[in-house]
Write a protein that holds these residues in place. Structure first.
Motif, PDB file in Angstrom:
ATOM      1  N   ARG A 107      75.031  96.348  23.602  1.00 35.22           N
ATOM      2  CA  ARG A 107      74.467  95.009  23.811  1.00 35.22           C
ATOM      3  C   ARG A 107      75.545  93.938  23.621  1.00 35.22           C
ATOM      4  O   ARG A 107      75.627  92.990  24.388  1.00 35.22           O
ATOM      5  N   LEU A 108      76.374  94.106  22.612  1.00 33.37           N
ATOM      6  CA  LEU A 108      77.469  93.174  22.358  1.00 33.37           C
ATOM      7  C   LEU A 108      78.427  93.151  23.549  1.00 33.37           C
ATOM      8  O   LEU A 108      78.853  92.083  23.992  1.00 33.37           O
ATOM      9  N   ARG A 117      77.739  93.885  26.703  1.00 31.47           N
ATOM     10  CA  ARG A 117      77.072  93.191  27.814  1.00 31.47           C
ATOM     11  C   ARG A 117      77.087  91.681  27.613  1.00 31.47           C
ATOM     12  O   ARG A 117      77.337  90.922  28.547  1.00 31.47           O
ATOM     13  N   ASP A 118      76.817  91.253  26.375  1.00 35.48           N
ATOM     14  CA  ASP A 118      76.805  89.817  26.080  1.00 35.48           C
ATOM     15  C   ASP A 118      78.192  89.197  26.263  1.00 35.48           C
ATOM     16  O   ASP A 118      78.326  88.098  26.809  1.00 35.48           O
ATOM     17  N   ALA A 171      79.251  86.394  29.004  1.00 32.73           N
ATOM     18  CA  ALA A 171      79.883  85.145  28.572  1.00 32.73           C
ATOM     19  C   ALA A 171      81.203  84.926  29.300  1.00 32.73           C
ATOM     20  O   ALA A 171      81.514  83.808  29.722  1.00 32.73           O
TER      21      ALA A 171
END
Length: 96
Positions: free
Chosen positions: A10-11, A13-14, A18
């Motif tokens: 998830r990190l 992907r985030d 960004a």
């Protein structure tokens, strides 16, 4: 799948999202700045062709001209005399 793996995915992907957003914003900003520079160069060129040089008085009306649409500023430069351009696009002078 453990919690650490889910968190890391998830990190990732985030972070990717960004970065993509930052690149898109930077590209858009660079494109807008380049467009403004090109349009300004065109206004300066038209003034130079018509009046021979851009003196201090003509330089002061470039920004107000840039606030107009491309068609409106081109038409103004082509049709108006130097004095008419100065009268129309110069900042009003204070009385004191």
């Amino acid at each position: 799948m453990d919690l650490t793996t889910v968190f890391l995915q998830r990190l990732e992907r985030d972070v990717e999202a960004a970065v993509e957003q930052a690149v898109e914003q930077a590209t858009q900003q660079a494109t807008e700045q380049t467009t403004q520079r090109v349009e300004r160069m065109m206004v300066e060129s038209m003034l130079q062709v018509k009046f021979g040089e851009i003196d201090d008085r003509l330089a002061q009306i470039i920004d107000p001209l840039m606030e107009r649409s491309p068609l409106e500023r081109t038409e103004a430069i082509m049709r108006l005399s130097r004095q008419e351009l100065l009268d129309r696009y110069s900042a009003p002078r204070g009385n004191g």
